[in-house]
Scaffold this motif. Sequence first.
Motif, PDB file in Angstrom:
ATOM      1  N   GLU A  49       0.806  -1.212   0.000  1.00 42.01           N
ATOM      2  CA  GLU A  49       0.000   0.000   0.000  1.00 42.01           C
ATOM      3  C   GLU A  49       0.847   1.274   0.000  1.00 42.01           C
ATOM      4  O   GLU A  49       0.309   2.376   0.003  1.00 42.01           O
ATOM      5  CB  GLU A  49      -0.930   0.017   1.221  1.00 42.01           C
ATOM      6  CG  GLU A  49      -1.997  -1.066   1.205  1.00 42.01           C
ATOM      7  CD  GLU A  49      -2.849  -1.069   2.461  1.00 42.01           C
ATOM      8  OE1 GLU A  49      -4.012  -1.508   2.384  1.00 42.01           O
ATOM      9  OE2 GLU A  49      -2.355  -0.640   3.536  1.00 42.01           O
ATOM     10  N   VAL A  50       2.160   1.113  -0.002  1.00 37.61           N
ATOM     11  CA  VAL A  50       3.061   2.268   0.085  1.00 37.61           C
ATOM     12  C   VAL A  50       2.807   3.267  -1.039  1.00 37.61           C
ATOM     13  O   VAL A  50       2.664   4.472  -0.802  1.00 37.61           O
ATOM     14  CB  VAL A  50       4.535   1.819   0.068  1.00 37.61           C
ATOM     15  CG1 VAL A  50       5.459   3.030  -0.042  1.00 37.61           C
ATOM     16  CG2 VAL A  50       4.870   1.029   1.315  1.00 37.61           C
ATOM     17  N   LEU A  89      10.773   6.579  -5.432  1.00 40.55           N
ATOM     18  CA  LEU A  89      10.081   6.733  -4.163  1.00 40.55           C
ATOM     19  C   LEU A  89      10.790   7.745  -3.267  1.00 40.55           C
ATOM     20  O   LEU A  89      10.142   8.559  -2.599  1.00 40.55           O
ATOM     21  CB  LEU A  89       9.976   5.380  -3.435  1.00 40.55           C
ATOM     22  CG  LEU A  89       9.008   4.352  -4.024  1.00 40.55           C
ATOM     23  CD1 LEU A  89       8.944   3.125  -3.133  1.00 40.55           C
ATOM     24  CD2 LEU A  89       7.627   4.941  -4.211  1.00 40.55           C
ATOM     25  N   THR A  90      12.123   7.702  -3.269  1.00 39.27           N
ATOM     26  CA  THR A  90      12.901   8.633  -2.452  1.00 39.27           C
ATOM     27  C   THR A  90      12.611  10.075  -2.852  1.00 39.27           C
ATOM     28  O   THR A  90      12.413  10.954  -1.997  1.00 39.27           O
ATOM     29  CB  THR A  90      14.413   8.353  -2.604  1.00 39.27           C
ATOM     30  OG1 THR A  90      14.686   7.017  -2.166  1.00 39.27           O
ATOM     31  CG2 THR A  90      15.223   9.329  -1.769  1.00 39.27           C
ATOM     32  N   GLU A  91      12.563  10.321  -4.165  1.00 39.37           N
ATOM     33  CA  GLU A  91      12.304  11.673  -4.662  1.00 39.37           C
ATOM     34  C   GLU A  91      10.872  12.114  -4.325  1.00 39.37           C
ATOM     35  O   GLU A  91      10.654  13.260  -3.919  1.00 39.37           O
ATOM     36  CB  GLU A  91      12.515  11.701  -6.175  1.00 39.37           C
ATOM     37  CG  GLU A  91      12.328  13.090  -6.783  1.00 39.37           C
ATOM     38  CD  GLU A  91      12.594  13.098  -8.284  1.00 39.37           C
ATOM     39  OE1 GLU A  91      12.285  14.119  -8.929  1.00 39.37           O
ATOM     40  OE2 GLU A  91      13.101  12.077  -8.813  1.00 39.37           O
ATOM     41  N   ARG A  92       9.933  11.207  -4.476  1.00 37.23           N
ATOM     42  CA  ARG A  92       8.540  11.559  -4.199  1.00 37.23           C
ATOM     43  C   ARG A  92       8.310  11.822  -2.707  1.00 37.23           C
ATOM     44  O   ARG A  92       7.590  12.765  -2.338  1.00 37.23           O
ATOM     45  CB  ARG A  92       7.604  10.454  -4.706  1.00 37.23           C
ATOM     46  CG  ARG A  92       7.593  10.350  -6.218  1.00 37.23           C
ATOM     47  CD  ARG A  92       6.814   9.155  -6.713  1.00 37.23           C
ATOM     48  NE  ARG A  92       5.367   9.320  -6.528  1.00 37.23           N
ATOM     49  CZ  ARG A  92       4.482   8.390  -6.893  1.00 37.23           C
ATOM     50  NH1 ARG A  92       4.891   7.258  -7.458  1.00 37.23           N
ATOM     51  NH2 ARG A  92       3.189   8.605  -6.719  1.00 37.23           N
ATOM     52  N   THR A 150       8.370   6.680   8.186  1.00 41.40           N
ATOM     53  CA  THR A 150       8.079   5.319   7.710  1.00 41.40           C
ATOM     54  C   THR A 150       8.261   5.231   6.200  1.00 41.40           C
ATOM     55  O   THR A 150       8.840   4.264   5.684  1.00 41.40           O
ATOM     56  CB  THR A 150       6.628   4.926   8.070  1.00 41.40           C
ATOM     57  OG1 THR A 150       6.459   4.972   9.485  1.00 41.40           O
ATOM     58  CG2 THR A 150       6.303   3.523   7.579  1.00 41.40           C
ATOM     59  N   LEU A 151       7.782   6.240   5.494  1.00 36.80           N
ATOM     60  CA  LEU A 151       7.909   6.246   4.032  1.00 36.80           C
ATOM     61  C   LEU A 151       9.364   6.378   3.598  1.00 36.80           C
ATOM     62  O   LEU A 151       9.796   5.727   2.629  1.00 36.80           O
ATOM     63  CB  LEU A 151       7.077   7.396   3.446  1.00 36.80           C
ATOM     64  CG  LEU A 151       5.553   7.256   3.570  1.00 36.80           C
ATOM     65  CD1 LEU A 151       4.861   8.524   3.070  1.00 36.80           C
ATOM     66  CD2 LEU A 151       5.053   6.042   2.793  1.00 36.80           C
ATOM     67  N   LYS A 152      10.132   7.206   4.290  1.00 33.79           N
ATOM     68  CA  LYS A 152      11.557   7.363   3.952  1.00 33.79           C
ATOM     69  C   LYS A 152      12.311   6.054   4.198  1.00 33.79           C
ATOM     70  O   LYS A 152      13.182   5.667   3.400  1.00 33.79           O
ATOM     71  CB  LYS A 152      12.184   8.492   4.782  1.00 33.79           C
ATOM     72  CG  LYS A 152      11.761   9.879   4.310  1.00 33.79           C
ATOM     73  CD  LYS A 152      12.608  10.987   4.930  1.00 33.79           C
ATOM     74  CE  LYS A 152      12.322  11.159   6.406  1.00 33.79           C
ATOM     75  NZ  LYS A 152      13.052  12.319   6.980  1.00 33.79           N
ATOM     76  N   ALA A 153      11.959   5.367   5.296  1.00 32.14           N
ATOM     77  CA  ALA A 153      12.607   4.089   5.604  1.00 32.14           C
ATOM     78  C   ALA A 153      12.286   3.057   4.527  1.00 32.14           C
ATOM     79  O   ALA A 153      13.164   2.293   4.101  1.00 32.14           O
ATOM     80  CB  ALA A 153      12.133   3.591   6.968  1.00 32.14           C
ATOM     81  N   HIS A 154      11.059   3.049   4.069  1.00 37.18           N
ATOM     82  CA  HIS A 154      10.665   2.095   3.025  1.00 37.18           C
ATOM     83  C   HIS A 154      11.404   2.399   1.722  1.00 37.18           C
ATOM     84  O   HIS A 154      11.874   1.474   1.036  1.00 37.18           O
ATOM     85  CB  HIS A 154       9.162   2.166   2.796  1.00 37.18           C
ATOM     86  CG  HIS A 154       8.674   1.149   1.797  1.00 37.18           C
ATOM     87  ND1 HIS A 154       8.321  -0.137   2.149  1.00 37.18           N
ATOM     88  CD2 HIS A 154       8.508   1.221   0.444  1.00 37.18           C
ATOM     89  CE1 HIS A 154       7.958  -0.802   1.074  1.00 37.18           C
ATOM     90  NE2 HIS A 154       8.057   0.004   0.021  1.00 37.18           N
ATOM     91  N   VAL A 206      -0.406   5.139  -0.581  1.00 30.30           N
ATOM     92  CA  VAL A 206      -0.300   6.172   0.453  1.00 30.30           C
ATOM     93  C   VAL A 206       0.389   7.410  -0.126  1.00 30.30           C
ATOM     94  O   VAL A 206      -0.060   8.543   0.075  1.00 30.30           O
ATOM     95  CB  VAL A 206       0.486   5.653   1.681  1.00 30.30           C
ATOM     96  CG1 VAL A 206       0.763   6.800   2.653  1.00 30.30           C
ATOM     97  CG2 VAL A 206      -0.295   4.547   2.377  1.00 30.30           C
ATOM     98  N   ILE A 207       1.477   7.204  -0.862  1.00 30.80           N
ATOM     99  CA  ILE A 207       2.205   8.316  -1.461  1.00 30.80           C
ATOM    100  C   ILE A 207       1.317   9.072  -2.448  1.00 30.80           C
ATOM    101  O   ILE A 207       1.279  10.311  -2.448  1.00 30.80           O
ATOM    102  CB  ILE A 207       3.479   7.807  -2.164  1.00 30.80           C
ATOM    103  CG1 ILE A 207       4.498   7.340  -1.116  1.00 30.80           C
ATOM    104  CG2 ILE A 207       4.087   8.887  -3.052  1.00 30.80           C
ATOM    105  CD1 ILE A 207       5.747   6.705  -1.691  1.00 30.80           C
ATOM    106  N   GLU A 208       0.597   8.343  -3.259  1.00 28.20           N
ATOM    107  CA  GLU A 208      -0.300   8.981  -4.229  1.00 28.20           C
ATOM    108  C   GLU A 208      -1.376   9.804  -3.520  1.00 28.20           C
ATOM    109  O   GLU A 208      -1.743  10.893  -3.974  1.00 28.20           O
ATOM    110  CB  GLU A 208      -0.956   7.915  -5.112  1.00 28.20           C
ATOM    111  CG  GLU A 208      -0.007   7.259  -6.099  1.00 28.20           C
ATOM    112  CD  GLU A 208      -0.667   6.140  -6.888  1.00 28.20           C
ATOM    113  OE1 GLU A 208      -1.774   5.712  -6.471  1.00 28.20           O
ATOM    114  OE2 GLU A 208      -0.093   5.693  -7.891  1.00 28.20           O
ATOM    115  N   MET A 209      -1.874   9.284  -2.394  1.00 32.07           N
ATOM    116  CA  MET A 209      -2.911   9.994  -1.661  1.00 32.07           C
ATOM    117  C   MET A 209      -2.353  11.281  -1.054  1.00 32.07           C
ATOM    118  O   MET A 209      -2.994  12.338  -1.108  1.00 32.07           O
ATOM    119  CB  MET A 209      -3.478   9.085  -0.574  1.00 32.07           C
ATOM    120  CG  MET A 209      -4.885   9.422  -0.135  1.00 32.07           C
ATOM    121  SD  MET A 209      -6.121   9.367  -1.466  1.00 32.07           S
ATOM    122  CE  MET A 209      -6.057   7.650  -1.957  1.00 32.07           C
ATOM    123  N   LEU A 210      -1.147  11.225  -0.490  1.00 28.18           N
ATOM    124  CA  LEU A 210      -0.527  12.414   0.089  1.00 28.18           C
ATOM    125  C   LEU A 210      -0.265  13.467  -0.993  1.00 28.18           C
ATOM    126  O   LEU A 210      -0.446  14.667  -0.771  1.00 28.18           O
ATOM    127  CB  LEU A 210       0.784  12.036   0.780  1.00 28.18           C
ATOM    128  CG  LEU A 210       0.655  11.142   2.020  1.00 28.18           C
ATOM    129  CD1 LEU A 210       2.034  10.755   2.555  1.00 28.18           C
ATOM    130  CD2 LEU A 210      -0.155  11.823   3.114  1.00 28.18           C
TER     131      LEU A 210
END
Length: 236
Positions: A170-171, A221-224, A208-212, A174-178
Amino acid sequence: MASTKVSHDDDNLDFNKIEAEVQKAVDNDAKYWRENDAKIRAVEQRVGTYDEFREIVLAAHLQPLEKEDKISSMGTFTQVWNQAAEKKTISTEERKEEEGNFRTEGTFNVPKSGQEFVQRWKRLGKSAADQRKFLFTIGATKISELFKTEISGGLLGEFLECFQVFANDEVVSVIEMLEAFMKSQRFSLSLAFLSRKEKAACAALLETLKAHATVTSSPDLTERVAGIEKNFCGEK
């Protein structure tokens, strides 16, 4: 034989009859909205069969017992508890028609406005899993449309809190929603109204997102995530 007292005015209006008709209309309206809310709950719970759907609608009038309620006998309790859901025999044709309506209602209906979204969101209660599922089913594109002007009513904080726990698959959702939240024209105003607890939830979510992103070694993902952090927390 005693006669029933009837209230009339000078124009021969029967006020008792009028009052009864008004009360009946009020009761029918209340029943309609109870059952309509029950149908929406059944759809959002993704009930598996028509019978489950029908049971939820038939039980729409039921209320939980309070501590002071006393049950003198199970027979009396059953009669009172379920008197508004009298058994109704329906024909095969009527059942087929209702099942057809269920199949139509059983599909997920995307909210058409921010107000409709809020009404359905509030019905989910505090279940973070149900809230996430609701958001993901609607999708980031539609969320951007619904909250194009602003994310009102303190919803941004509730969104952030429901993302505190999520599955690995779901990562991206979640990013798309943010990112969708960030597109709201008054996003900075919504941020300003976050409580201390909600700001802490935001910080924890970003970590949590940065760790993932680090674990998956994904430059995208890192850039987003960095872009999200900049918008939510400002320059680092």
